[in-house]
Design an enzyme around this catalytic site. Sequence first.
Site, mmCIF file in Angstrom:
data_model
loop_
_atom_site.group_PDB
_atom_site.id
_atom_site.type_symbol
_atom_site.label_atom_id
_atom_site.label_comp_id
_atom_site.label_asym_id
_atom_site.label_seq_id
_atom_site.Cartn_x
_atom_site.Cartn_y
_atom_site.Cartn_z
ATOM 1 N N ARG A 186 0.827 -1.211 0.000
ATOM 2 C CA ARG A 186 0.000 0.000 0.000
ATOM 3 C C ARG A 186 0.865 1.268 0.000
ATOM 4 O O ARG A 186 0.622 2.207 -0.771
ATOM 5 C CB ARG A 186 -0.890 -0.048 1.246
ATOM 6 N N ARG A 224 -3.022 -8.763 9.819
ATOM 7 C CA ARG A 224 -2.341 -8.464 8.568
ATOM 8 C C ARG A 224 -0.880 -8.139 8.845
ATOM 9 O O ARG A 224 -0.538 -7.575 9.889
ATOM 10 C CB ARG A 224 -3.044 -7.324 7.836
ATOM 11 N N ASP A 251 -13.901 5.368 0.917
ATOM 12 C CA ASP A 251 -14.351 4.799 2.182
ATOM 13 C C ASP A 251 -15.284 5.725 2.949
ATOM 14 O O ASP A 251 -16.084 5.251 3.770
ATOM 15 C CB ASP A 251 -13.146 4.465 3.071
ATOM 16 N N ALA A 296 -10.179 0.174 -2.907
ATOM 17 C CA ALA A 296 -9.387 1.248 -3.508
ATOM 18 C C ALA A 296 -9.773 1.473 -4.966
ATOM 19 O O ALA A 296 -9.794 2.618 -5.442
ATOM 20 C CB ALA A 296 -7.896 0.928 -3.397
#
Length: 474
Positions: free
Chosen positions: A114, A193, A311, A324
Amino acid sequence: MVSPTQHPPSGIKVIIVGAGFGGITAAIECHNKGHDVLLLEAFPELKILGDVISLGPNAGRIIERWGGGSVARELHPITHNNKELVMHRFDGPVVTRTPVTGLVFGSPAFNGHRGELHRCFFAFAQQQGIKIRLGARVVEYFEDADKAGVVLENGERLEADVVVGADGVKSQARALVLGYDDKPRSSGYAIWRTWFTTEELAKDPLTKFFSEGDTHNGWIGPDVHFLAATLKNGRDVSWVCTHTDEKDIEESYSFPGKIEDVLKVVGDWDPVVVKLVKMTPEENMVDWKLVYRDPLPTWISKGARICILGDAAHPFLPTSIQGASQAMEDGVVLACTLFCAGKSRVPLGVRAYERIRYERCRRAQLMGETVRDKWHKADFDNLMSSEDNMRAMDLPHPPWLFWHDAEKHALDVFPQVAKDIEAGKFGTEDIGLQTGVLRRDENGTVVVGNRDFEQPTGEELVQGLVKEQLTAEL
């Protein structure tokens, strides 16, 4: 008309709050359409944070047009270049192998870190000469008949023709748009994650294959799924584990992750998964609570000079693999509708943006919910008993989603959408109520309403996804 080098000035001034993927895309696309853009970001400096993010071919189509393809070329060596997604049952047997989409849909997908992808986007926006202010925290939004604006933490007041709230799941702009504070609630799930190098994995026979090239593997079990990917020719590895979690999410969505907690969930799974978890540096782990919001009645303010995107408007579950990408589509469409409407009709452009984007986003959101449920609620005892059962576990690649060209579509449909809006065809209700996605119950509370829109579900939808996958391959 689609993606010229640069349109002449439109005279439209746009303030965008939030420099995430949606906000930066909106800034680049608005600049490209000739709008005067100011991008505000609360963080005082750009940091390479986070872990894996996936941008589908529908987002790749946008990226390919930037800088004559220069951004796409920059992303290629730092993104995932595997050949297939291998799905396993939780105890190890391979359920299905799904070839990567490649250029089946005409444009590449970009899956990578990211922070690294974001740095490329940010650098390109700077190269285009877009005005970007870091450390500019917005504390207030306002609008009147002919302008909108924001107030910064330092008291500075900024005005524009339109203000875009791309400020994430905790959006302040959303409260102004809705007229009330929309509280998030737990989705019932969270994800562990992480991202780290494969140096230690290469030393163990069970995990050595992760370091030998770009790979993508998934394991599905009762109410849990685990995805692991390596990239940069096997140099880095990222894994995510989605699991049930009902913890309170009012104050924070992110907590340090603990290896012992992960092993309580997957400790008796495939030895490869167990070893990968045990070899994970705990300081690199995050326990991220997945918040949920019911579909919003509207994404735009009453005066249609403030709107939200990404979002802030429509949070996605990770299983959609589209959060995204849809935020980027939002930015493209808004730039186009403002361009088509012109400075004298900015509110029309904002209303057209919402009209074009609303139902497509909801459909993509639903796919994420369906994928999660089919992986988590499968009949694991009989999963391997038939080709149909196994094939149903494929990650779907629906053509309606991946073939979409957000820019071309917006330019094509704007004239009719604008005509209908100006004629009052859509009434005065907020868009969620107009479309039937939402309704008001007997107490006047807005609830998800149109079950026809929510359908099909369950086995019928799973089979539909299988058919769409087959169609895509053809």
